[in-house]
Design a protein around this motif. Structure first.
Motif, short mmCIF file in Angstrom:
data_model
loop_
_atom_site.label_atom_id
_atom_site.label_comp_id
_atom_site.label_asym_id
_atom_site.label_seq_id
_atom_site.Cartn_x
_atom_site.Cartn_y
_atom_site.Cartn_z
N LYS A 305 0.82 -1.20 0.00
CA LYS A 305 0.00 0.00 0.00
C LYS A 305 0.86 1.26 0.00
O LYS A 305 0.36 2.36 -0.20
N MET A 306 2.15 1.10 0.25
CA MET A 306 3.05 2.25 0.22
C MET A 306 3.53 2.57 -1.18
O MET A 306 4.18 3.58 -1.42
N PHE A 307 3.21 1.72 -2.13
CA PHE A 307 3.68 1.91 -3.50
C PHE A 307 2.85 2.97 -4.21
O PHE A 307 1.63 3.04 -4.06
N ASP A 308 3.54 3.82 -4.99
CA ASP A 308 2.87 4.86 -5.76
C ASP A 308 3.02 4.54 -7.25
O ASP A 308 4.13 4.36 -7.74
N ALA A 309 1.90 4.50 -7.96
CA ALA A 309 1.90 4.09 -9.37
C ALA A 309 2.68 5.03 -10.27
O ALA A 309 3.04 4.65 -11.39
N GLN A 310 2.98 6.26 -9.81
CA GLN A 310 3.80 7.16 -10.63
C GLN A 310 5.18 6.56 -10.86
O GLN A 310 5.84 6.86 -11.87
N SER A 311 5.62 5.69 -9.96
CA SER A 311 6.91 5.00 -10.16
C SER A 311 6.89 4.18 -11.43
O SER A 311 7.89 4.12 -12.16
N LEU A 312 5.77 3.53 -11.72
CA LEU A 312 5.66 2.75 -12.95
C LEU A 312 5.69 3.64 -14.19
O LEU A 312 6.24 3.26 -15.22
N LEU A 314 7.24 6.60 -14.54
CA LEU A 314 8.62 7.06 -14.78
C LEU A 314 9.51 5.91 -15.22
O LEU A 314 10.43 6.10 -16.03
N LEU A 315 9.25 4.72 -14.70
CA LEU A 315 10.02 3.55 -15.14
C LEU A 315 9.74 3.29 -16.63
O LEU A 315 10.65 2.93 -17.39
N ALA A 316 8.51 3.49 -17.05
CA ALA A 316 8.17 3.31 -18.47
C ALA A 316 8.92 4.33 -19.34
O ALA A 316 9.43 3.99 -20.42
N PHE A 317 9.01 5.58 -18.89
CA PHE A 317 9.77 6.59 -19.63
C PHE A 317 11.24 6.18 -19.74
O PHE A 317 11.85 6.29 -20.80
N ALA A 390 0.09 17.12 -15.89
CA ALA A 390 0.85 18.07 -16.69
C ALA A 390 2.29 17.60 -16.87
O ALA A 390 2.84 17.63 -17.98
N CYS A 391 2.92 17.14 -15.79
CA CYS A 391 4.31 16.67 -15.87
C CYS A 391 4.41 15.47 -16.81
O CYS A 391 5.32 15.38 -17.64
N ASN A 392 3.48 14.55 -16.69
CA ASN A 392 3.52 13.35 -17.53
C ASN A 392 3.28 13.68 -18.99
O ASN A 392 3.93 13.12 -19.88
N LEU A 393 2.35 14.60 -19.26
CA LEU A 393 2.08 14.97 -20.65
C LEU A 393 3.25 15.72 -21.26
O LEU A 393 3.63 15.48 -22.41
N SER A 433 11.88 20.01 -15.82
CA SER A 433 12.70 18.78 -15.81
C SER A 433 11.97 17.65 -16.53
O SER A 433 12.60 16.74 -17.06
N SER A 434 10.64 17.71 -16.56
CA SER A 434 9.87 16.69 -17.29
C SER A 434 10.11 16.79 -18.79
O SER A 434 9.89 15.83 -19.52
N ALA A 435 10.56 17.97 -19.24
CA ALA A 435 10.82 18.19 -20.68
C ALA A 435 12.27 17.98 -21.03
O ALA A 435 12.74 18.46 -22.07
#
Length: 555
Positions: A305-312, A314-317, A390-393, A433-435
């Motif tokens: 439950k401590m896992f955050d899906a945003q990690s997946l 960024l790992l995909a990027f 916004a960061c992901n897009l 930094s996302s760009a």
């Protein structure tokens, strides 16, 4: 002690966590002798974590040291606290050998209900349980108010207990300060923490001062407080968590990265700290190292439950940049697993859209990529489109530009996103930094922030010259154009301050409220993924069901 032994514990449940079968058996037998009907056992902290993530226990008895494991009992407790998995009613007792007594005693400040030094007698365990239960009963009024979400009443009870130095006054002070922070009364929280420091110097109280300063926007003061605390307590991992956040919010990503490295080094088995380090490494630009850390985070924490899906995401990027087709497909598969656990989770639906588009890029299906990106870009002015989106897009558009896949409307989309969300330096730098894959977009983002600041300064000049009406109208005009949360919030603040001086206050207020509804919640600080409970704070569970978190689980 007799009162405890006479209590009816037949309806109680307990979890014993100990790698030694003999020690575990002794504890189980003692609990059953006390009348505890249901006693569950776990030989490893990881097994105990899984039990505690999905079940509540009345008692948890946990060994401090697990020589064959990377995680200690204190690491387990720390992660459980951070993810709000220990309700107030659960009594957590740490079992320790004399060699680790000092370390456990230092940790026994709040979330730990007691410690037991080995070898122990049954009467000693009974005494620990009795003291812990007494504290629960003593503070029942405070936590009853919290359960009913009467936070003002609970804070008042805590302050009364602290000022009278009643039973468990230090614990009450810590709960009270946590409530004051939740209520936005940061000055009062800071005063209370400082009073505790004066009465009895404790690391958590000093950390509380820093947290209150940070919540009040006093980043430099918080940093100074934390530097002194870390100098005194160099192994206090929570202090590094807050220091990392302070650097991050100030846009000092390099310093934040070093601080998160230290926190992760101190607690190598902490999923949340490893995750912070992995995300920070990515945003700091080291995608190769980030890929390794993110991969480890997913392997260790995907079921937690401590896992955050945003990690997946960024790992995909990172795997797109490495042209790792199998690895990127695993990211999509893992995301689908999370969605299966939480169907209808809006955030997960947004995140998997990014991952699937990255997978299409690697497969060379550019027509579908363009279609997907245009659909995402079409949502940038919708209320539910948040800063994370916004960061992901932006990162996705930068990858397309890097691969020479150009869309006519992209520059406008980047500028629109930047105007809407870049209200301060940390947000701007995180979005820029996302760009990283396409630097011209980062320049566009910084230019947009400069334009928003110029609009804000013009309005401020009008207000200071005695014309708050013109200032508010100016902010509304540019707020509608940009959907900038900063400009709209400035208009709201000016109206609150100068209502009597603005003849059209009611009409303008209605216009501002309309814009606030369009922009969604005001974003004032950058964050790494979805924010969990703060390091150094207490988990104040309320009567309401916890919201579904990033992994689709109740937090």
């Amino acid at each position: 002690m007799a009162a405890l032994l006479e209590d009816d514990l037949s309806a109680c449940t307990a979890l014993v966590v100990d790698g030694n079968p003999t020690s575990r058996s002794i504890l189980v037998s003692q609990l059953r002798d006390f009348g505890v009907a249901t006693v569950t056992q776990a030989a490893r902290p990881a097994d105990a974590r899984r039990q505690l993530e999905y079940r509540n226990f009345d008692f948890v008895l946990c060994e401090q040291r697990f020589p064959a494991e990377a995680i200690s009992g204190q690491d387990l407790l720390d992660d459980l606290r951070r993810s709000q998995l220990l309700p107030f009613s659960t009594i957590f007792i740490m079992i320790t050998g004399e060699a680790t007594y000092a370390k456990v005693a230092e940790a026994a400040e709040s979330a730990l209900d007691g410690y037991l030094l080995k070898p122990h007698k049954a009467t000693q365990l009974a005494e620990r349980l009795y003291v812990a239960r007494t504290r629960k009963v003593s503070l029942q009024g405070i936590f009853g108010a919290i359960e009913e979400e009467k936070f003002e009443e609970a804070a008042a009870l805590c302050l009364e207990r602290f000022e009278s130095r009643g039973m468990f006054w230090l614990y009450a002070a810590r709960v009270g300060a946590e409530l004051l922070l939740r209520l936005g009364r940061t000055d009062e929280a800071q005063t209370l923490y400082k009073a505790v420091v004066q009465a009895k110097t404790l690391p958590w109280a000093k950390l509380g001062v820093a947290r209150a300063q940070l919540e009040a926007g006093q980043i430099n003061q918080a940093t100074s407080t934390l530097e002194r605390l870390i100098g005194e307590e160099p192994n206090y991992a929570d202090a590094y968590d807050i220091m990392g956040r302070a650097h991050f919010e100030a846009g000092r990503f390099d310093q934040a990265l070093e601080t998160y490295k230290m926190a992760a080094m101190l607690t190598p088995a902490s999923i949340s700290r490893l995750q912070n380090l992995a995300l920070m490494t990515f945003y700091a630009g080291d995608h190769a190292e980030a890929e390794k850390l993110l991969d480890r985070t997913v392997r260790l924490g995907l079921e937690s439950k401590m896992f955050d899906a945003q990690s997946l995401v960024l790992l995909a990027f990172a795997r797109l940049e490495l042209v790792d087709r199998k690895g990127l497909q695993r990211c999509e598969d893992d995301m689908l697993r999370l969605i299966d656990k939480a169907p209808g989770n809006a955030r997960l639906s947004r995140l998997i859209g990014i991952v699937q588009t990255l997978n299409l890029i690697l497969q060379g299906q550019f027509a579908r990529v363009v279609e997907s990106v245009r659909a995402l870009a079409g949502t940038v002015r919708e209320p539910q489109f948040d800063f994370e989106s916004a960061c992901n897009l932006v990162a996705l558009l930068a990858q397309l530009a890097h691969k020479a896949i150009q869309l006519d409307e992209v520059d406008k989309t980047i500028y629109t996103l930047a105007c809407r969300f870049c209200s301060n330096r940390s947000l701007t730098e995180l979005l820029a930094s996302s760009a990283a894959a396409y630097p011209p977009y980062a320049e566009t983002i910084r230019a947009a922030q400069s334009q928003v600041l110029e609009y804000a300064e013009t309005a401020m000049a009008l207000s200071m010259s005695g014309n708050p009406t013109a200032a508010v109208k100016n902010l509304i005009l540019h707020g509608r154009e940009t959907l900038s949360s900063r400009l709209i919030d400035n208009a709201y603040q000016l109206l609150q301050k100068h209502t009597a001086k603005i003849p059209e206050a009611l009409t303008l207020s209605a216009m501002v409220e309309e814009l606030r509804a369009l922009t969604g919640p005001t974003v004032s600080r950058a964050s790494l993924g979805e924010q969990k409970r703060q390091a150094g704070g207490l988990a104040l569970r309320t009567g309401k069901r916890a919201p579904v978190d990033a992994a689709g689980s109740a937090s």
